[in-house]
Scaffold this motif. Sequence first.
Motif, short mmCIF file in Angstrom:
data_model
loop_
_atom_site.label_atom_id
_atom_site.label_comp_id
_atom_site.label_asym_id
_atom_site.label_seq_id
_atom_site.Cartn_x
_atom_site.Cartn_y
_atom_site.Cartn_z
N GLY A 197 2.73 -3.12 0.34
CA GLY A 197 1.54 -3.35 1.15
C GLY A 197 1.55 -2.53 2.43
N LEU A 198 2.71 -2.43 3.09
CA LEU A 198 2.81 -1.65 4.32
C LEU A 198 2.61 -0.16 4.04
CD1 LEU A 198 5.78 -3.45 6.13
CD2 LEU A 198 3.39 -3.42 6.81
N GLU A 199 3.15 0.32 2.90
CA GLU A 199 2.97 1.74 2.54
C GLU A 199 1.49 2.06 2.31
OE1 GLU A 199 5.41 2.33 -0.86
OE2 GLU A 199 7.30 2.35 0.28
N ARG A 200 0.79 1.15 1.62
CA ARG A 200 -0.63 1.37 1.36
C ARG A 200 -1.46 1.26 2.63
NH1 ARG A 200 -3.38 -1.55 -3.36
NH2 ARG A 200 -4.94 -0.06 -2.66
N ALA A 201 -1.05 0.37 3.54
CA ALA A 201 -1.77 0.23 4.81
C ALA A 201 -1.63 1.51 5.65
CB ALA A 201 -1.23 -0.97 5.57
N ARG A 202 -0.44 2.09 5.66
CA ARG A 202 -0.24 3.35 6.39
C ARG A 202 -1.07 4.46 5.77
NH1 ARG A 202 5.27 1.53 6.18
NH2 ARG A 202 5.97 0.80 8.23
N ALA A 203 -1.12 4.49 4.45
CA ALA A 203 -1.91 5.52 3.76
C ALA A 203 -3.41 5.36 4.07
CB ALA A 203 -1.69 5.44 2.25
N ALA A 204 -3.85 4.12 4.25
CA ALA A 204 -5.25 3.85 4.57
C ALA A 204 -5.54 3.97 6.07
CB ALA A 204 -5.64 2.46 4.08
#
Length: 463
Positions: free
Chosen positions: A173-180
Amino acid sequence: MFDTLSDRLQGALGDLRKRGTLDEESISRAMREVRLALLEADVNFDVVKDFVARVRERATGADVLKSLTPGQQVVKIVQEELTALMGSGDSKLAFASRPPTVILLAGLQGSGKTTAAAKLALLLRKDGRKPGLVAADLQRPAAIDQLEQLGRELQVPVFSEERADPVAAVTQGLERARAAELDTVILDTAGRLHVDEALMDELAAVRDAARPTNVLLVLDSMTGQDAVRVAEAFSERVDFDGVVLTKLDGDARGGAALSVKAVTGKPIKLVSVGEKLDQLEYFHPDRMASRILGMGDVLSLIEKAEAAVDEDEAAEMERRMMQGEFTFDDFLRSYKMLRRMGPLQGVLKMIPGVGKQLEGLDDVDERQLARVEAIVLSMTPQERRVPHVIDGSRRKRIAAGSGASVEQVNQLLEARKQMAKMMKQLGKGKMPALPGQPQGQNGPTRSATKKKKSKRKKSKSRR
């Protein structure tokens, strides 16, 4: 929640307010009532004992007893000590210098974590941040579905692909949040029915993987001292930065709000004051103390009004009203502004001195306002803009369309006319007349009273 405590404390201090001088006996009597009020509110016994001792010590000081208004001084001392009890100063969330800021929500099942996560996302978005939600509660079957539904309602992204390992769910979730390119991520973690080793181990693992900027413990304020015991248990295993109190709009006695800071040393950062998603607020101890003592909460009222009212629209409405041009379109706009500020009862209680006036009005049916809105919406645009064109047949049509009676329509039309008249008088710098009083006065003038008396004397002499 604090209504009963507020009534008891105001009753205990009311006698002191009226006294010109104080003695130790009157202070002791008031402190005894304060102690009983706090204990009945389910405040921790040791907290109550320390609180009363501090207030008594300050209240019996020479500066208070010799002051011009000793009763008011004691009330001020109680307010200051209540504020200190709940945490002096506002305790805001911390934000990372390098995004994203990670906020981990912990707590038992049923405390309202998932809803609190969505409410917090909305609150932060209003503050100009770009939040996202991570579903890390893999214990409760419906938790992920609930979070996804709330995310869709708020149009906030929810990351919920991983369904087996909470640590993996948080990492992904944190990886996807950074990507977004989101700047804030809120983690909804698992709870249990009670504090146990498995829960604490899982929370510790999630915390170590996420390295959150804020760890917030979500407590159900309806559970009273149980909430404080839960906070103590969590503080021993998973250190948290502050507390989110939910269900503060309930009918519990409020002991958790008054005890948790004193017992755990951790401040209350946020409070949920209603079921709607926009009813999460930052906690201000000084404002809450004022509300408990019946002094109102003007600052919160101003903040609510500023958030609900468009500045240009309000200025234009004020100009029109002062000219006596109060149309039903203006009514609809003002009604919508008022509704955006929250429940009417809660808004009125923030006004100093109004709280006591609302006694007996706790069951005010806000649907009456909705009925008025229905009557207005049953009018044509021309009728709302130019109310004087509404004749008898139109009144019957409006009543039928809104499900109201013709009498209710007539009452609304007359109320609008009186409001426009009062506003016009205010606009000209005159004091509007109240019902049954001479124009421009708050009561009969001396000259008017003399004239009445002289008329009575003349009539008697004629007899």
